[in-house]
Write an enzyme that holds these catalytic residues in place. Structure first.
Site, PDB file in Angstrom:
ATOM      1  N   ALA A  37       4.081 -35.553   2.483  1.00  0.00           N
ATOM      2  CA  ALA A  37       5.534 -35.634   2.302  1.00  0.00           C
ATOM      3  C   ALA A  37       6.232 -34.382   2.848  1.00  0.00           C
ATOM      4  O   ALA A  37       7.325 -34.463   3.407  1.00  0.00           O
ATOM      5  CB  ALA A  37       5.875 -35.844   0.825  1.00  0.00           C
ATOM      6  N   HIS A  38       5.590 -33.225   2.707  1.00  0.00           N
ATOM      7  CA  HIS A  38       6.139 -32.006   3.315  1.00  0.00           C
ATOM      8  C   HIS A  38       6.292 -32.202   4.826  1.00  0.00           C
ATOM      9  O   HIS A  38       7.325 -31.905   5.416  1.00  0.00           O
ATOM     10  CB  HIS A  38       5.200 -30.812   3.068  1.00  0.00           C
ATOM     11  CG  HIS A  38       5.451 -30.084   1.786  1.00  0.00           C
ATOM     12  ND1 HIS A  38       5.022 -30.558   0.582  1.00  0.00           N
ATOM     13  CD2 HIS A  38       6.097 -28.924   1.518  1.00  0.00           C
ATOM     14  CE1 HIS A  38       5.376 -29.710  -0.368  1.00  0.00           C
ATOM     15  NE2 HIS A  38       6.042 -28.708   0.174  1.00  0.00           N
ATOM     16  N   LYS A  39       5.206 -32.709   5.410  1.00  0.00           N
ATOM     17  CA  LYS A  39       5.172 -32.901   6.853  1.00  0.00           C
ATOM     18  C   LYS A  39       6.295 -33.845   7.288  1.00  0.00           C
ATOM     19  O   LYS A  39       7.015 -33.575   8.242  1.00  0.00           O
ATOM     20  CB  LYS A  39       3.801 -33.489   7.233  1.00  0.00           C
ATOM     21  CG  LYS A  39       3.401 -33.288   8.661  1.00  0.00           C
ATOM     22  CD  LYS A  39       1.928 -33.640   8.853  1.00  0.00           C
ATOM     23  CE  LYS A  39       1.794 -34.810   9.814  1.00  0.00           C
ATOM     24  NZ  LYS A  39       0.426 -35.339   9.857  1.00  0.00           N
TER      25      LYS A  39
END
Lengths: 205, 310
Positions: A37-39
């Site tokens: 999700a960060h990516k």
């Protein structure tokens, strides 16, 4: 060590008064993100697009919950303790800079790049007791939304929780740049040298 | 009565649910003692949160930790027990059912095709170790092993002359280096063997021995205690906040080594030890053997042996 009860959205002033060792309970909106999700959030921002939720002033939680969909389509969060934050060290500084989150919650601490970004952009890192998944779930009042579920699966999806008195959270990186775990681990390293020396004096089994 | 697939599926389902939601009593008691002995306020706050979490999980039948682990089966299969591969198939089905019902998080990820299987089974999962033994019983341990506490896993291929020295160094350094990452206080498994795979595998299996149960060999019992005392002087403490308790116990095991090797395996379990032990006779009597913290009528928790759910 002081104890605080805070509500999102958090302001610079809210987090600037927090110090390493303080205990915080937070209410309001908590957004989960792990590696994937960060990516995805950073990729969207890179392309000039917006993430599915405005993250400014919110608390980001490194967590992959155990979630069950009820027959009426709503979600029950059964366990939601933190995951190891260090995995996100390579992307967290940029994430803080670009999204405006004010608190990162996880376990195990984060490194110098994150600590530097927290000092610069006014944010803190807090530890929720690792493994305490049922305790965490108890403070989650409802699931406001979930994004990227089909693509990333339950643990990696971006969950938006409404929480009430979520904690105890211990501040281990504050806006002065202090990093509790770094200090602690230096001490542990010194202790280890002494302990090995003593152990080696004892006979082998 | 004979051993039916249904009986085994029910047994493994109950074991998986028990592992995820009900802490073994030996672990609970040790954590409580650690809380009583602790005078560092941050460490005490962590132990308080851990104990509260365990009790909420018990009362509400929720997972103790959201990382409900990877399933490991350690099987002792009696020569006269009527089933063979059927045992493993039933275990997989019991685990799938516990996942469907929300007791386990789907944790089996295909590394090549980047897909979560969604049901905690997959290529070599559950991971199975079988010992063939005399008798008519199936004896089985289920260990749901968390991912975070794999962080300190260490293999040292030592020269035999430096073996014990390197072992002592490697154990202390592994726990010190890992710090808060594997969710201390930890249970530490240490083993020596001929090959690297053997040492790590025996170290993992050593985690099955309940806390406080010392090695049968008095020399090794003493050695386990020495390592336990040494590691608790490190000052890592619960979740890295310092204090008296960095590890809950140390377990040692070994195999005969090769003249040229001294393989050292080190494995840890987080405080949330998810292990369940059970037994099935060839006539189809199944029971869980390990004691866990169970919900009590009226909202409390009590120690007891879980009964098998249908």
């Amino acid at each position: 060590m002081a104890e605080y009860r805070l509500r999102t959205p958090l302001s610079d002033e809210d987090v600037e008064r927090l110090r390493v060792g303080d205990i915080v309970y937070i209410s309001g909106t908590l957004v989960t993100a792990r590696d994937e999700a960060h990516k995805k959030v950073l990729e969207l921002l890179e392309k000039g697009e917006k993430p599915p939720i405005d993250l400014r002033g919110l608390a980001l939680y490194h967590c992959g919950p155990v979630a069950v969909r009820r027959p009426d389509g709503t979600w029950e969060i059964r366990a939601a303790g933190p995951t190891t934050s260090m995995r996100m060290e390579s992307v967290e500084a940029e994430f803080i800079e670009k999204t405006g989150i004010k608190m990162v919650i996880g376990k195990g601490g984060m490194g110098p790049r994150t600590a530097e970004a927290m000092k610069k952009y006014k944010a803190v890192y807090a530890v929720f007791t690792g493994g305490a998944g049922a305790l965490a779930a108890n403070a989650i009042k409802r699931v406001i939304d979930v994004f990227w579920l089909d693509e990333l699966g339950i643990p990696e999806a971006l969950w938006v929780f409404e929480v009430q008195d979520f904690g105890p959270l211990v501040i281990t990186i504050d806006t002065t740049g202090r990093n509790y775990y770094e200090e602690r681990m230096n001490e542990v390293k010194k202790n280890a040298e002494k302990i090995i020396e003593e152990l080696l004096k004892k006979p082998i089994p | 009565m004979s051993v039916s697939r249904e009986l085994l599926v029910n047994l493994f389902y109950t074991m998986a649910k028990t592992a995820a939601t009900r802490i073994p009593v030996d672990v609970y008691d040790t954590l409580r003692k650690a809380r009583e002995a602790e005078d560092n306020p941050l460490a005490r706050a962590q132990l308080d949160a851990i104990l509260k979490d365990i009790e909420i999980a018990c009362r509400t039948s929720r997972p103790i930790c959201q990382d409900t682990g990877t399933p490991y089966l350690f099987i002792e299969l009696g020569d006269e027990f009527p089933l063979r591969s059927g045992v493993i198939e039933a275990a997989a089905e019991g685990i799938r059912r516990a996942t469907r019902e929300g007791y386990l998080r789907p944790n089996a990820v295909d590394p090549v095709y980047a897909r979560n299987s969604g049901d905690n089974t997959g290529r070599y999962v559950p991971w199975v170790h079988v010992d063939l033994v005399p008798g008519d019983k199936l004896h089985v341990h289920l260990l749901m092993k968390g991912g975070g506490s794999e962080a300190p896993t260490t293999l040292v291929m030592s020269t035999p002359l430096k073996g014990w020295e390197n072992l002592k160094k490697a154990v202390v350094e592994a726990i010190a280096r890992a710090g808060p990452l594997p969710c201390p206080p930890l249970v530490v498994g240490v083993a020596v063997a001929a090959g690297g795979d053997m040492a790590v595998s025996l170290a993992k299996r050593a985690l099955l021995r309940p806390i406080g149960v010392r090695n049968e060999d008095p020399r090794l019992a003493k050695f386990e205690e020495e390592l336990l005392d040494a590691l608790n002087k490190l000052g890592v403490g619960p979740h890295g906040f310092g204090g008296r308790t960095s590890v809950l116990d140390v377990k040692f095991d070994y195999a005969h080594r090769h003249p040229a090797t001294f393989a050292i395996g080190i494995v840890t379990n987080c405080w949330a030890v998810r292990r369940v032990e059970a037994e099935v006779t060839s006539s189809g009597e199944a029971r869980i053997l390990s004691k866990h913290l169970l919900p009590e009528e009226g909202g409390g928790c009590r120690p007891g042996v879980p009964s098998i759910e249908g």
